[in-house]
Every structure is written in C-alpha cells, then in structure tokens.
Design a protein around this motif. Sequence first.
Motif, PDB file in Angstrom:
ATOM      1  N   LYS A 134      -4.344  83.121  23.767  1.00 30.24           N
ATOM      2  CA  LYS A 134      -3.117  82.352  23.990  1.00 30.24           C
ATOM      3  C   LYS A 134      -2.976  81.316  22.894  1.00 30.24           C
ATOM      4  N   HIS A 169      -9.260  81.678  23.650  1.00 26.86           N
ATOM      5  CA  HIS A 169      -9.709  83.035  23.950  1.00 26.86           C
ATOM      6  C   HIS A 169     -10.168  83.024  25.405  1.00 26.86           C
ATOM      7  N   ILE A 226       1.263  84.491  24.622  1.00 28.45           N
ATOM      8  CA  ILE A 226       0.128  85.405  24.585  1.00 28.45           C
ATOM      9  C   ILE A 226       0.201  86.140  23.250  1.00 28.45           C
ATOM     10  N   LYS A 234      -5.486  77.598  19.946  1.00 29.88           N
ATOM     11  CA  LYS A 234      -5.625  78.977  20.401  1.00 29.88           C
ATOM     12  C   LYS A 234      -6.826  79.051  21.326  1.00 29.88           C
ATOM     13  N   THR A 277      -7.799  88.031  26.304  1.00 31.15           N
ATOM     14  CA  THR A 277      -6.495  87.542  25.853  1.00 31.15           C
ATOM     15  C   THR A 277      -6.665  86.326  24.951  1.00 31.15           C
ATOM     16  N   TYR A 287     -12.727  79.958  29.280  1.00 31.16           N
ATOM     17  CA  TYR A 287     -12.041  80.198  28.012  1.00 31.16           C
ATOM     18  C   TYR A 287     -12.675  79.352  26.922  1.00 31.16           C
ATOM     19  N   HIS A 311       1.278  79.610  31.343  1.00 33.89           N
ATOM     20  CA  HIS A 311       2.138  79.857  30.171  1.00 33.89           C
ATOM     21  C   HIS A 311       3.622  79.686  30.501  1.00 33.89           C
ATOM     22  N   LYS A 364      -2.411  88.084  22.057  1.00 36.49           N
ATOM     23  CA  LYS A 364      -3.093  89.367  22.209  1.00 36.49           C
ATOM     24  C   LYS A 364      -3.548  89.493  23.650  1.00 36.49           C
ATOM     25  N   GLY A 365      -3.413  90.677  24.229  1.00 41.08           N
ATOM     26  CA  GLY A 365      -3.929  90.918  25.573  1.00 41.08           C
ATOM     27  C   GLY A 365      -2.871  90.871  26.654  1.00 41.08           C
ATOM     28  N   ASP A 366      -3.350  90.956  27.894  1.00 39.33           N
ATOM     29  CA  ASP A 366      -2.465  91.026  29.057  1.00 39.33           C
ATOM     30  C   ASP A 366      -2.555  89.802  29.959  1.00 39.33           C
ATOM     31  N   GLY A 367      -3.235  88.756  29.497  1.00 38.31           N
ATOM     32  CA  GLY A 367      -3.401  87.554  30.305  1.00 38.31           C
ATOM     33  C   GLY A 367      -4.785  87.427  30.902  1.00 38.31           C
TER      34      GLY A 367
END
Length: 157
Positions: free
Chosen positions: A55, A69, A44, A67, A53, A82, A28, A46-49
């Motif tokens: 992206k 997941h 990002i 996007k 998450t 992902y 990212h 949603k989430g912490d990576g």
Amino acid sequence: MGVLTYTDEHTSSVSPARTFKASIVDSHNLMPKLLPDATKSINIVKGDGGAGTIKSISFIKGDDFVKHHINELNEKTLTYKYTLIEGEGISDKIEKVSYDIKFEGSPDGGTISKMTTTIYTHGDFELKEKLKAGKEEVLGLYKVVEVYLLKNPDAYI
C-alpha cells in the motif's frame, strides 16, 4: 544493525471486529475521509489487500508518502502485521519499521489494541523523539476511528 522494540496499548468501547474492519481492512477508503487534511490517498500498489500487498499512502503535506508491505491480515484472529518499507520514516539511519497489531476483546465489550513496533536501524542511535511522535500519531488514528464508529453505530457491523 540495531533493533529497537516497544509495545503500546489503546482501549476503546467499540467492539474488536468493528475496530479491525474500519481501521485495518477498509483503512484505504476510510482514512482519507476521516483525515482529509492529512491523507491525500491510500492506494494498493500490488496485491489484493491481504498478505503480500503493498500500500502507498500519500499525505497532503508536500510530497510525503509511505509504503507498507502487508505481512499478515487475519480477520479471524484480528491480527495485522505490516512493514514500513519506503518513504517518510525510512532514512539512512532507519532501514525498516515492522508493526504487529492485535485487537482483543475487553471485559466491557470494547477493544484492547496491542501494538508491537520494531525499528531496524543502520547502527545504534537514539530515537526518543521519533518514537514519541509515532506513538502519538497512532493513538490519534485510533481515536478518530473510535469517534467515527461511535457516531455511526451501523458502520462496519
């Protein structure tokens, strides 16, 4: 629903840990710098990576975006899974695309990147041209990261 799966490999002289950190963990931040003519931003949503998450990747061309997941990001096993869930590549014919990537060491100390792509379609149809274009994009990204890491031997140690 149709399901199409294919695998691909890429070799590099850069170590698996450095390749994983640059191309996956810090993508990212790194990709917009390495590909400023193609990538506008990676955020990002949603989430912490890690797993769970979402992206969002915005491209320079028009309003194109995707996007992802993240299903798994494991820095110990150097695996990344992902799913493309929205945006360019998703259509009335393609429901989703899942990627399973593993970085392994090669005998020369470099990396063998193995990627399995699974495309879930609405019905059965041919994706030959789309597959070829997608493979070329991924291989291009690997090469850009490899060149950067070779020119910057202290990066992502």
